[in-house]
Design a protein around this motif. Structure first.
Motif, PDB file in Angstrom:
ATOM      1  N   GLU A  88      40.728 -38.089  -8.071  1.00  0.00           N
ATOM      2  CA  GLU A  88      41.322 -36.914  -7.410  1.00  0.00           C
ATOM      3  C   GLU A  88      42.197 -36.063  -8.178  1.00  0.00           C
ATOM      4  OE1 GLU A  88      43.539 -40.237  -5.512  1.00  0.00           O
ATOM      5  OE2 GLU A  88      41.526 -39.657  -6.058  1.00  0.00           O
ATOM      6  N   GLN A  89      43.104 -36.842  -8.936  1.00  0.00           N
ATOM      7  CA  GLN A  89      43.962 -36.233  -9.770  1.00  0.00           C
ATOM      8  C   GLN A  89      43.363 -35.058 -10.624  1.00  0.00           C
ATOM      9  OE1 GLN A  89      44.243 -39.428  -9.051  1.00  0.00           O
ATOM     10  NE2 GLN A  89      46.108 -40.251  -9.146  1.00  0.00           N
ATOM     11  N   ASP A  90      42.556 -35.733 -11.399  1.00  0.00           N
ATOM     12  CA  ASP A  90      41.898 -34.902 -12.320  1.00  0.00           C
ATOM     13  C   ASP A  90      40.949 -33.413 -11.947  1.00  0.00           C
ATOM     14  OD1 ASP A  90      42.978 -36.299 -14.407  1.00  0.00           O
ATOM     15  OD2 ASP A  90      40.927 -37.679 -14.670  1.00  0.00           O
ATOM     16  N   VAL A  91      40.396 -33.903 -10.875  1.00  0.00           N
ATOM     17  CA  VAL A  91      39.804 -32.734  -9.945  1.00  0.00           C
ATOM     18  C   VAL A  91      40.877 -31.559  -9.699  1.00  0.00           C
ATOM     19  CG1 VAL A  91      38.422 -31.953  -8.018  1.00  0.00           C
ATOM     20  CG2 VAL A  91      37.875 -34.437  -9.109  1.00  0.00           C
ATOM     21  N   HIS A  92      41.835 -32.078  -9.062  1.00  0.00           N
ATOM     22  CA  HIS A  92      42.925 -31.188  -8.791  1.00  0.00           C
ATOM     23  C   HIS A  92      43.559 -30.426 -10.026  1.00  0.00           C
ATOM     24  CE1 HIS A  92      43.810 -33.501  -4.895  1.00  0.00           C
ATOM     25  NE2 HIS A  92      42.617 -32.701  -4.772  1.00  0.00           N
ATOM     26  N   LEU A  93      43.689 -31.071 -11.145  1.00  0.00           N
ATOM     27  CA  LEU A  93      43.951 -30.470 -12.266  1.00  0.00           C
ATOM     28  C   LEU A  93      43.184 -29.228 -12.600  1.00  0.00           C
ATOM     29  CD1 LEU A  93      45.807 -30.364 -14.985  1.00  0.00           C
ATOM     30  CD2 LEU A  93      44.204 -31.980 -15.996  1.00  0.00           C
ATOM     31  N   PHE A  94      41.816 -29.540 -12.691  1.00  0.00           N
ATOM     32  CA  PHE A  94      41.011 -28.322 -12.838  1.00  0.00           C
ATOM     33  C   PHE A  94      40.924 -27.200 -11.814  1.00  0.00           C
ATOM     34  CE2 PHE A  94      39.556 -31.181 -16.096  1.00  0.00           C
ATOM     35  CZ  PHE A  94      39.178 -30.446 -17.199  1.00  0.00           C
ATOM     36  N   GLU A  95      41.262 -27.660 -10.599  1.00  0.00           N
ATOM     37  CA  GLU A  95      41.414 -26.690  -9.496  1.00  0.00           C
ATOM     38  C   GLU A  95      42.548 -25.667  -9.801  1.00  0.00           C
ATOM     39  OE1 GLU A  95      41.278 -29.061  -6.300  1.00  0.00           O
ATOM     40  OE2 GLU A  95      39.147 -28.972  -5.943  1.00  0.00           O
ATOM     41  N   ARG A  96      43.882 -26.417 -10.341  1.00  0.00           N
ATOM     42  CA  ARG A  96      45.015 -25.671 -10.323  1.00  0.00           C
ATOM     43  C   ARG A  96      44.768 -24.723 -11.753  1.00  0.00           C
ATOM     44  NH1 ARG A  96      47.351 -30.724  -9.681  1.00  0.00           N
ATOM     45  NH2 ARG A  96      47.714 -31.073 -11.773  1.00  0.00           N
ATOM     46  N   LEU A  97      44.037 -25.322 -12.698  1.00  0.00           N
ATOM     47  CA  LEU A  97      43.828 -24.342 -13.873  1.00  0.00           C
ATOM     48  C   LEU A  97      43.058 -23.082 -13.299  1.00  0.00           C
ATOM     49  CD1 LEU A  97      42.743 -27.091 -16.516  1.00  0.00           C
ATOM     50  CD2 LEU A  97      45.018 -25.560 -16.398  1.00  0.00           C
ATOM     51  N   ALA A  98      41.953 -23.211 -12.498  1.00  0.00           N
ATOM     52  CA  ALA A  98      41.432 -22.212 -12.060  1.00  0.00           C
ATOM     53  C   ALA A  98      42.199 -21.349 -11.318  1.00  0.00           C
ATOM     54  CB  ALA A  98      40.061 -22.701 -11.303  1.00  0.00           C
ATOM     55  N   PHE A  99      43.089 -21.707 -10.428  1.00  0.00           N
ATOM     56  CA  PHE A  99      44.026 -20.883  -9.731  1.00  0.00           C
ATOM     57  C   PHE A  99      44.853 -20.145 -10.543  1.00  0.00           C
ATOM     58  CE2 PHE A  99      48.048 -20.261  -7.557  1.00  0.00           C
ATOM     59  CZ  PHE A  99      47.609 -19.607  -6.495  1.00  0.00           C
ATOM     60  N   MET A 100      45.341 -20.695 -11.777  1.00  0.00           N
ATOM     61  CA  MET A 100      46.368 -19.972 -12.465  1.00  0.00           C
ATOM     62  C   MET A 100      45.494 -18.918 -13.141  1.00  0.00           C
ATOM     63  SD  MET A 100      48.293 -23.532 -13.850  1.00  0.00           S
ATOM     64  CE  MET A 100      48.953 -22.764 -15.466  1.00  0.00           C
TER      65      MET A 100
END
Length: 280
Positions: free
Chosen positions: A262-274
């Protein structure tokens, strides 16, 4: 006796050199590399290429070196003595032969795989030094000395989870399997998915390598995972256009085959948000 790879295993030139050097020197080949880079499969392919039987010893955290030689079943012997069994008089009936014993007594040369040696206790490699060096060991319960009829080709794999003892390393020929570059990965994919459309393969591999190089990734996807991902893309009949990502969705299609926490999935979600924030 020379290893040149097989139709189903893409071996780089330096890997072929390492395998053949270990065979010539009659030393164990210690293979390190990221999980999923084909270390275990290498042993199987060496056996297939050379037409040899393979004996596989899968090491676990609880594995002891003695188990590779033999185990004495004292409990069964005690039970049989209480029951008055005749077999109790021959201690050999209670000796369980380990993988090294099986390899040593084989009628012809075999490939012996000691898989994930770094999972066991730190003393595990040291406890096998003499047996792998001399190719013999003593069975104290029967007074036998077991010697290898034919010196096996020994392949030892490690995921680099812990340091191995220097004395053990000195007795091995070492090779580190580097992660495949783009061209080598194309060849690997062609073996597993022959006839894949070049445009789809280029788009998918470009995304895959971009994903691997993302800063902060906890677990980089491996070769086996990209092969699974491509299998899904082909099953879904996706086109290169279907794989295109934008700032709103940084995750690749069917990302569950590539990202395993889940950490890696959340990383890409944060990148999309940014990315969305920067466009506003």
């Amino acid at each position: 006796m020379r290893f040149d790879g097989t139709e189903t295993y893409v071996a780089t030139e330096d890997l072929k050199v390492a395998v053949n050097a270990a065979v010539t020197l009659e030393r164990p080949l210690l293979v390190k590399g990221e999980p999923g880079t084909g270390k275990t499969e290498l042993a199987r392919q060496i056996a297939q290429s050379l037409g040899l039987q393979m004996i596989e010893w899968n090491v676990k955290s609880t594995t002891k070196a003695q188990q590779g030689l033999y185990e004495y079943d004292a409990v069964s012997r005690l039970r049989d003595s209480q029951l008055g069994e005749e077999r109790v008089h021959d201690v050999a009936n209670y000796i369980r032969r380990g993988k090294l014993w099986q390899a040593f007594e084989a009628d012809e040369k075999v490939v012996l795989l000691i898989d994930e040696v770094d999972k066991a206790d730190i003393e595990f490699p040291n406890d096998l030094l003499q047996e792998l060096d001399r190719m013999e060991f003593h069975v104290y319960e029967t007074g036998q000395t077991i010697r290898a009829l034919h010196r096996p080709i020994v392949i030892i794999t490690s995921n680099n989870e812990k340091e191995l003892p220097d004395a053990f390393l000195r007795r091995c020929f070492f090779h580190y399997i580097r992660f495949p570059d783009m061209e080598t990965m194309r060849r690997i994919v062609e073996v597993h998915h022959p006839g894949i459309k070049p445009a789809l393969l280029t788009t998918a591999l470009t995304q895959f390598f971009e994903l691997r190089e993302t800063n902060g990734l906890k677990k980089k996807p491996s070769t086996s995972e990209v092969l699974d991902w491509l299998k899904l893309l082909l099953a879904e009949d996706l086109s290169p256009e279907d794989l295109k990502r934008d700032g709103a969705n940084a995750l690749p299609r069917l990302h569950g085959a590539l990202l395993k926490n889940e950490q890696d999935v959340h990383l890409f979600e944060r990148l999309a948000f940014m990315a969305r924030g920067q466009r506003r």
